[in-house]
Design an enzyme around this catalytic site. Structure first.
Site, PDB file in Angstrom:
ATOM      1  N   ASP A 169       0.810  -1.226   0.000  1.00  0.00           N
ATOM      2  CA  ASP A 169       0.000   0.000   0.000  1.00  0.00           C
ATOM      3  C   ASP A 169       0.843   1.275   0.000  1.00  0.00           C
ATOM      4  OD1 ASP A 169      -2.217  -1.654   0.090  1.00  0.00           O
ATOM      5  OD2 ASP A 169      -2.293  -1.627   2.285  1.00  0.00           O
ATOM      6  N   GLN A 224       2.109  -6.087  -3.181  1.00  0.00           N
ATOM      7  CA  GLN A 224       2.624  -6.202  -1.806  1.00  0.00           C
ATOM      8  C   GLN A 224       3.906  -5.373  -1.645  1.00  0.00           C
ATOM      9  OE1 GLN A 224       1.506  -9.560  -3.323  1.00  0.00           O
ATOM     10  NE2 GLN A 224      -0.378  -8.611  -2.661  1.00  0.00           N
ATOM     11  N   GLY A 247       0.507   1.333  -7.431  1.00  0.00           N
ATOM     12  CA  GLY A 247      -0.388   1.390  -8.597  1.00  0.00           C
ATOM     13  C   GLY A 247      -0.291   2.750  -9.265  1.00  0.00           C
ATOM     14  N   GLY A 263      -4.479  -4.374  -3.742  1.00  0.00           N
ATOM     15  CA  GLY A 263      -5.472  -3.333  -4.022  1.00  0.00           C
ATOM     16  C   GLY A 263      -4.709  -2.093  -4.423  1.00  0.00           C
ATOM     17  N   HIS A 264      -4.732  -1.754  -5.698  1.00  0.00           N
ATOM     18  CA  HIS A 264      -3.939  -0.631  -6.208  1.00  0.00           C
ATOM     19  C   HIS A 264      -4.859   0.503  -6.654  1.00  0.00           C
ATOM     20  CE1 HIS A 264      -0.431  -3.604  -7.185  1.00  0.00           C
ATOM     21  NE2 HIS A 264      -0.723  -3.520  -5.903  1.00  0.00           N
TER      22      HIS A 264
HETATM   23  P1  GDP Z   1      -0.667   0.271  -3.591  1.00  0.00           P
HETATM   24  O1  GDP Z   1      -1.279  -0.980  -3.090  1.00  0.00           O
HETATM   25  O2  GDP Z   1       0.804   0.345  -3.319  1.00  0.00           O
HETATM   26  O3  GDP Z   1      -0.967   0.578  -5.032  1.00  0.00           O
HETATM   27  O4  GDP Z   1      -1.323   1.448  -2.748  1.00  0.00           O
HETATM   28  P2  GDP Z   1      -2.869   1.600  -2.269  1.00  0.00           P
HETATM   29  O5  GDP Z   1      -3.644   2.128  -3.408  1.00  0.00           O
HETATM   30  O6  GDP Z   1      -3.343   0.375  -1.597  1.00  0.00           O
HETATM   31  O7  GDP Z   1      -2.723   2.655  -1.113  1.00  0.00           O
HETATM   32  C1  GDP Z   1      -2.198   3.922  -1.311  1.00  0.00           C
HETATM   33  C2  GDP Z   1      -3.217   4.951  -0.752  1.00  0.00           C
HETATM   34  O8  GDP Z   1      -2.561   6.190  -0.578  1.00  0.00           O
HETATM   35  C3  GDP Z   1      -4.369   5.213  -1.698  1.00  0.00           C
HETATM   36  O9  GDP Z   1      -5.516   5.477  -0.950  1.00  0.00           O
HETATM   37  C4  GDP Z   1      -3.916   6.448  -2.460  1.00  0.00           C
HETATM   38  O10 GDP Z   1      -4.965   7.203  -3.006  1.00  0.00           O
HETATM   39  C5  GDP Z   1      -3.191   7.186  -1.370  1.00  0.00           C
HETATM   40  N1  GDP Z   1      -2.102   8.039  -1.839  1.00  0.00           N
HETATM   41  C6  GDP Z   1      -1.152   7.761  -2.771  1.00  0.00           C
HETATM   42  N2  GDP Z   1      -0.278   8.778  -2.851  1.00  0.00           N
HETATM   43  C7  GDP Z   1      -0.673   9.705  -1.958  1.00  0.00           C
HETATM   44  C8  GDP Z   1      -0.163  10.987  -1.552  1.00  0.00           C
HETATM   45  O11 GDP Z   1       0.857  11.466  -2.055  1.00  0.00           O
HETATM   46  N3  GDP Z   1      -0.850  11.655  -0.567  1.00  0.00           N
HETATM   47  C9  GDP Z   1      -1.971  11.142  -0.003  1.00  0.00           C
HETATM   48  N4  GDP Z   1      -2.561  11.869   0.950  1.00  0.00           N
HETATM   49  N5  GDP Z   1      -2.471   9.936  -0.340  1.00  0.00           N
HETATM   50  C10 GDP Z   1      -1.831   9.244  -1.296  1.00  0.00           C
HETATM   51  P1  IMO Z   2      -0.828  -4.217  -2.231  1.00  0.00           P
HETATM   52  O1  IMO Z   2      -0.370  -4.762  -3.542  1.00  0.00           O
HETATM   53  C1  IMO Z   2      -0.867  -4.581   2.117  1.00  0.00           C
HETATM   54  C2  IMO Z   2      -0.781  -8.626   3.777  1.00  0.00           C
HETATM   55  C3  IMO Z   2      -1.998  -9.142   4.526  1.00  0.00           C
HETATM   56  C4  IMO Z   2      -1.327 -10.053   5.522  1.00  0.00           C
HETATM   57  C5  IMO Z   2      -0.187 -10.669   4.712  1.00  0.00           C
HETATM   58  C6  IMO Z   2      -0.506 -12.026   4.125  1.00  0.00           C
HETATM   59  O2  IMO Z   2      -2.119  -3.502  -2.267  1.00  0.00           O
HETATM   60  O3  IMO Z   2       0.272  -3.431  -1.582  1.00  0.00           O
HETATM   61  P2  IMO Z   2      -2.055 -12.816   2.099  1.00  0.00           P
HETATM   62  O4  IMO Z   2      -3.530 -12.638   1.875  1.00  0.00           O
HETATM   63  O5  IMO Z   2      -1.200 -12.219   1.022  1.00  0.00           O
HETATM   64  O6  IMO Z   2      -1.662 -14.223   2.413  1.00  0.00           O
HETATM   65  O7  IMO Z   2      -1.771 -11.994   3.465  1.00  0.00           O
HETATM   66  O8  IMO Z   2       0.083  -9.755   3.668  1.00  0.00           O
HETATM   67  N1  IMO Z   2      -1.036  -8.148   2.415  1.00  0.00           N
HETATM   68  C7  IMO Z   2      -1.018  -6.852   2.057  1.00  0.00           C
HETATM   69  N2  IMO Z   2      -0.857  -5.743   2.795  1.00  0.00           N
HETATM   70  N3  IMO Z   2      -0.977  -4.486   0.786  1.00  0.00           N
HETATM   71  C8  IMO Z   2      -1.111  -5.588   0.022  1.00  0.00           C
HETATM   72  O9  IMO Z   2      -1.120  -5.538  -1.333  1.00  0.00           O
HETATM   73  C9  IMO Z   2      -1.182  -6.852   0.654  1.00  0.00           C
HETATM   74  N4  IMO Z   2      -1.325  -8.119   0.225  1.00  0.00           N
HETATM   75  C10 IMO Z   2      -1.217  -8.902   1.296  1.00  0.00           C
HETATM   76  O10 IMO Z   2      -2.699  -8.099   5.156  1.00  0.00           O
HETATM   77  O11 IMO Z   2      -0.724  -9.294   6.559  1.00  0.00           O
HETATM   78 MG    MG Z   3      -2.805  -1.649  -1.839  1.00  0.00          MG
END
Ligand code: GDP
Ligand code: IMO
Ligand code: MG
Length: 430
Positions: free
Chosen positions: A13, A223, A17, A40-41
């Site tokens: 996270d 991840q 993405g 979740g991207h």
């Molecule tokens: P990923 O799994 O690495 O693609 O990241 P996620 O989408 O799961 O989580 C990133 C979160 O941070 C999302 O809710 C984005 O909208 C938010 N985000 C990304 N860049 C920024 C930033 O520069 N500032 C803020 N406030 N939020 C951000």
């Molecule tokens: P993105 O791509 C954050 C975490 C789960 C758990 C551990 C193992 O959005 O960054 P799993 O279901 O993979 O066996 O769970 O990994 N986890 C993530 N945490 N972002 C993710 O994906 C994750 N995918 C798995 O919460 O701790």
């Molecule tokens: Mg994510």
């Protein structure tokens, strides 16, 4: 020939993405190489928000291929639903390709994932419950079922019959749960195979053809390094290899094809799920960051755990991932704090250590050694270039670059596309 990998450098996270979406504007192909719909991207395209789980972030341009590589695990039902949702928002998905070698997530994988983790009680991993671990377990145990098998009813029935005999016994005897019916599953999964057939190819051949033709291929990690099965906080990890090197195995390309690795991090740390987290905050600063940063999981909606930026973690990730560049997101979330802290080392039994220990017990016992930097109160969400940053925010960025030893490629001051400041063209960077 150029292959760039985008990887998470914390516990997921980090905003991968979004960065993938940027770099993909100038690429010919985007490849997911590991993980599944545990990811979740979040990305914004033409003002619309998308939360992608299995589909690569490169799907939005019909002239670019979006590839689910052989190292991924695919839940066909979830993938079809995701494709439908994307199509509903007016995006064509004809440019998707799925590896015939990727492994299939079945309902028994999801069920066993959830039942087994719940049974661990306090020691639970806190998985996403998407069946990721059990699917990779079956792959390693050589009883997995691959995408290609969905296209051959006879083989599917034969392999599923063998697997189900064991899974049903486990479900009934260990978890007191009803068994799965072979013929129902065969019918359901043959139908998925037919629906996915137009997308299924030998992606390894395709990706290597692109690279050989000097096309630009971007590899999108899911991840993060600290969730890597080898290098993360084992056993509180996922079951694949999100690190840069994972791209070679999960896409079927040689390591010589990778020319850049962009490590993505937040300006602080978040973690969803259980496991050690040395810089975790349990006070109002953590709560404030969670609320301002909207730190709730995309997949499971769980509140994310929050902590200061940990450069011991980032140096570990940079080392094992071979980072050439760094993208730092969410700098805006730290605005308004009197001081900001950076973990520069750990103390363990009175000794200062600068590497991430393998022993879980040691990680649980370390105390972070912090450097405290002055904060900034200015609203930075509208800035367009690095030199517009307040001096203290610039100091923070500079210190992060110094401590990790990797230069910044981008930094971001908000979630929208205009709020990411790109410092140079990465495809043409010397
Ligand atoms: P990923 O799994 O690495 O693609 O990241 P996620 O989408 O799961 O989580 C990133 C979160 O941070 C999302 O809710 C984005 O909208 C938010 N985000 C990304 N860049 C920024 C930033 O520069 N500032 C803020 N406030 N939020 C951000
Ligand atoms: P993105 O791509 C954050 C975490 C789960 C758990 C551990 C193992 O959005 O960054 P799993 O279901 O993979 O066996 O769970 O990994 N986890 C993530 N945490 N972002 C993710 O994906 C994750 N995918 C798995 O919460 O701790
Ligand atoms: Mg994510």
């Amino acid at each position: 020939m150029a292959g760039i990998v985008v990887v998470g450098s914390q516990w997921g996270d980090e905003g991968k993405g979004k960065i993938t979406n940027f770099i993909s504007q100038d690429s010919d192909m985007v490849v997911r190489y590991q993980g599944g719909n545990n990811a979740g991207h979040t990305i914004y395209v033409d003002g619309k928000k998308f939360e992608l789980s299995s589909v690569p972030s490169g799907i939005f341009n019909p002239n670019r291929l979006a590839v689910i590589g052989n190292g991924c695990v695919v839940n066909p039902k979830a993938l079809l639903a995701e494709l439908h949702e994307i199509q509903e928002k007016g995006v064509t998905t004809e440019n998707l390709r799925i590896s015939d070698r990727a492994h299939v997530i079945f309902p028994y994988h999801m069920l066993i994932d959830q039942l087994a983790d719940a049974k661990k009680g306090d020691g639970k991993i806190g998985t996403t419950g998407r069946g990721i671990g059990p699917t990779y377990m079956d792959k390693a145990a050589r009883v997995g079922i691959r995408i290609v098998d969905l296209l051959d009813e006879e083989i599917l029935r034969e392999r599923l019959a063998n697997v189900l005999a064991e899974k049903n016994e486990v479900l009934e005897k260990i978890y007191d749960h009803a068994p799965f019916d072979l013929e129902e599953l065969v019918a359901e999964y043959v139908a998925y195979g037919q629906k996915l057939k137009p997308y299924i190819v030998d992606t390894t051949v395709l990706i290597n053809e692109y690279l050989d033709d000097n096309k630009r291929v971007l590899f999108e990690g899911a991840q993060g390094a600290m969730l890597d099965i080898d290098q993360g906080t084992y056993p509180y990890v996922t079951s694949s290899s999100p690190v840069g090197g994972g791209a070679t195995i999960g896409a079927g390309v040689g390591p010589t094809k990778i020319t850049r690795v962009v490590g993505v991090a937040k300006a602080y740390t978040s973690r969803v799920g259980d496991g050690p987290f040395p810089t975790e905050l349990f006070d109002e600063v953590g709560d404030r960051i969670r609320e301002i940063g909207h730190e709730y999981g995309v997949v499971t909606k769980r509140p994310r755990r929050i902590g200061w930026l940990d450069t011991v973690v980032l140096r570990h990730s940079a080392r094992i991932g071979g980072f050439t560049h760094l993208s730092l997101n969410s700098l805006d979330v730290l605005s308004g704090l009197e001081t900001v802290k950076l973990a520069v080392a750990y103390e363990l039994d009175g000794q200062r250590i600068t590497h991430y220990p393998a022993s879980l017990k040691d990680v649980q016992r370390v105390t972070p050694v912090y450097e405290e930097l002055p904060g900034w109160s200015e609203d930075i969400t509208g800035i367009k270039s690095r030199d517009e940053l307040p001096a203290n925010a610039e100091n923070y960025l500079k210190r992060v670059e110094e401590l990790i030893g990797v230069p910044l490629y981008t930094f971001a001051v908000g979630p929208s596309n205009e709020q990411t400041i790109i410092l140079f063209d990465i495809w043409n960077k010397e």
